[in-house]
Design an enzyme around this catalytic site. Structure first.
Site, PDB file in Angstrom:
ATOM      1  N   SER A  56      40.824  66.608  40.508  1.00  0.00           N
ATOM      2  CA  SER A  56      41.784  67.551  39.945  1.00  0.00           C
ATOM      3  C   SER A  56      42.631  68.116  41.068  1.00  0.00           C
ATOM      4  CB  SER A  56      41.043  68.678  39.227  1.00  0.00           C
ATOM      5  OG  SER A  56      40.290  69.452  40.151  1.00  0.00           O
ATOM      6  N   LYS A  57      43.556  69.002  40.709  1.00  0.00           N
ATOM      7  CA  LYS A  57      44.466  69.583  41.704  1.00  0.00           C
ATOM      8  C   LYS A  57      43.710  70.338  42.789  1.00  0.00           C
ATOM      9  CE  LYS A  57      48.507  70.011  38.685  1.00  0.00           C
ATOM     10  NZ  LYS A  57      49.447  70.952  38.037  1.00  0.00           N
ATOM     11  N   ARG A  58      42.558  70.909  42.428  1.00  0.00           N
ATOM     12  CA  ARG A  58      41.830  71.679  43.436  1.00  0.00           C
ATOM     13  C   ARG A  58      41.244  70.784  44.523  1.00  0.00           C
ATOM     14  NH1 ARG A  58      36.185  71.899  42.438  1.00  0.00           N
ATOM     15  NH2 ARG A  58      35.568  70.903  40.476  1.00  0.00           N
ATOM     16  N   HIS A  59      41.173  69.478  44.265  1.00  0.00           N
ATOM     17  CA  HIS A  59      40.710  68.537  45.282  1.00  0.00           C
ATOM     18  C   HIS A  59      41.877  68.002  46.113  1.00  0.00           C
ATOM     19  CE1 HIS A  59      37.462  67.979  42.124  1.00  0.00           C
ATOM     20  NE2 HIS A  59      36.793  68.392  43.189  1.00  0.00           N
ATOM     21  N   GLY A  60      43.080  68.426  45.783  1.00  0.00           N
ATOM     22  CA  GLY A  60      44.249  67.895  46.471  1.00  0.00           C
ATOM     23  C   GLY A  60      44.945  66.795  45.699  1.00  0.00           C
TER      24      GLY A  60
END
Length: 471
Positions: free
Chosen positions: A244-248
């Site tokens: 997801s976005k939180r992983h980049g």
């Protein structure tokens, strides 16, 4: 399998957002399989959900594929332009008794779902209208069309990646194929399109696995040949959660903007879930020659941006000078720096930095002192190296470099050694102050090479500015 002897694969994105890493890898695997076997790769845009599909998303997906050079042979086809085809096939199933009208309202279906959940059952459609006899006026009432699936036996998928997967038909509900407004649904469109486009191999993420038995039953009901299915494990973040976005995770084009080369992103994505011995770095031609479905792993790949940066570094340092210049041009402009008109000079400058940067953004940033005379000297470096004690040797070097004659690495080296001998200094005692004076910092390629590329006039101007700073 379809009747086509030539492999035909497809990438079929839903245009409700940007193309992300997972989607790009799916497109790449289908592209590589088609190229490996002399087949055809098709782009199909699944835009039947008009509320979520946008022209901007379609443009972003196409832009991303073009940047990655994942070139399609047919398409792009748009499902929104093929509604009449889907409706005609749904009506054929109705006539043949393989589909039926359903008058259950949304509220009624929601109540059935809650009741099933409360009783510990799967919230599948209970078949209320499956054998209902139409009453007078029913044809004019809003209704959906449902597929009449079998309620006994099993549907088997001989998956190219996962192996044999079995679904009990009793657990598959009668899915809606036409909504009450006569628009077709995703699973039905996919089957009709794949059959009509003669898709031989469907390679997609394993989040689609639950759709596959329903689609196989539709293939059979419509009398279509089945393609081969291969469900690829999803890409996970470092914490083993879905990427997801939180992983980049970002749009593919965001990695372009960060300075990644398209061939490096393709290389990294290919190896994210597919193996070929211990080889990590591949050219495009090597990927095409080596790719096979059998080597796709059964476990999820873990996205590692640092590993992708390393792969990018490997590709970046392998670029020929002219290719390096072409790749760097837009990043120089994006950094607000003047783009040199002399590509040969720019190539000399960039080559000195080529193995020191992992991305094109880093390459340009590290070579700012080549591209502009508006350099900022690091205060800590100045305090340490631009001291009154070095003023005398720096003056001597400035005068030695100002002497008429050729400006080459050899003459610059000779000037340095004369000054070092005169002042009884080791190279580092003079080279580092010069480096700070001409680059603004303490890290750069070899100082003789840097001065050679900067040229006499720019070098002397920066040494004069440093001497002025000292005094």
């Amino acid at each position: 399998m379809t009747g086509s002897s030539t492999p035909r694969t497809r990438f079929a994105p839903s245009p409700s957002g940007y193309l992300h890493i997972g989607g790009a890898r799916t497109a790449l695997f289908n592209f590589l399989y088609a190229r490996r076997h002399g087949g055809v790769f098709i782009l199909r845009v699944e835009d039947t959900d008009r509320e979520r599909s946008t022209d901007a998303s379609i443009a972003a997906i196409i832009e991303s594929l073009e940047w990655l050079d994942i070139a399609w042979d047919e398409g792009p086809y748009f499902q929104s332009q093929r509604t009449a085809v889907y409706v005609a096939e749904a009506e054929r199933l109705l006539r043949e008794g393989r589909a039926y009208p359903c008058w259950c309202t949304g509220d009624e279906l929601e109540a059935k779902r809650f009741k099933a959940l409360a009783e510990g059952r799967k919230p599948v459609y209970d078949g209320t209208c499956r054998d209902r006899v139409a009453a007078p006026g029913d044809a004019e009432r809003p209704h959906t069309v449902r597929f009449r699936g079998p309620k006994d036996g099993a549907t088997v998928i001989d998956d190219l990646v996962k192996g044999r997967v079995v679904f009990q038909n009793a657990e598959l509900d009668d899915l809606i194929i036409l909504r009450s407004d006569r628009t077709p649904t995703y699973n039905f469109c996919v089957v009709v399109d794949d059959a009509e486009m003669r898709i031989s191999h469907v390679l997609r993420g394993d989040d689609h696995l639950a759709n596959t038995p329903r689609q196989i039953l539709l293939y059979q009901a419509l009398g279509y040949d089945l393609p081969a299915f291969g469900h690829v494990p999803l890409i996970l973040g470092p914490d083993k959660a879905r990427l997801s976005k939180r992983h980049g995770a970002m749009a593919v084009t965001a990695y372009r903007d960060l300075g990644f080369l398209p061939e490096a992103v393709v290389n990294y994505l290919a190896r994210l879930g597919w193996s070929h011995g211990d080889q990590e770095i591949f050219t495009r031609d090597e990927l095409v020659a080596a790719f096979n479905v059998e080597a796709i792993g059964k476990s999820a790949g873990v996205f590692d941006v640092e590993k992708m940066r390393w792969v990018n570094w490997c590709h970046l340092k392998a670029l020929a000078p002219d290719a390096l210049v072409r790749a760097a041009h837009p990043y120089i402009a994006a950094a607000g720096l003047p783009v040199p008109g002399d590509d040969a000079w720019l190539a000399r400058a960039l080559v000195t930095l080529q193995e020191r940067a992992q991305t094109l953004v880093e390459l340009v940033a590290s070579g700012r002192y080549y591209l502009t005379d508006d350099i900022v000297i690091d205060p800590a470096a100045a305090a340490k190296f631009l001291t009154p004690a070095i003023a005398g040797p720096l003056h001597s070097l400035r005068d030695a470099l100002a002497s008429p004659g050729d400006w080459t690495v050899e003459t610059i080296t000779a000037a340095f050694h004369r000054v070092l001998a005169e002042h009884e200094l080791k190279l580092g005692k003079l080279a580092q102050p010069v480096r700070v004076a001409v680059t603004g910092g303490t890290a750069s390629p070899g100082i003789f090479e840097v001065l050679d590329i900067l040229g006499r006039e720019r070098t002397l101007a920066r040494l004069d500015a440093a001497l002025g700073r000292i005094s």
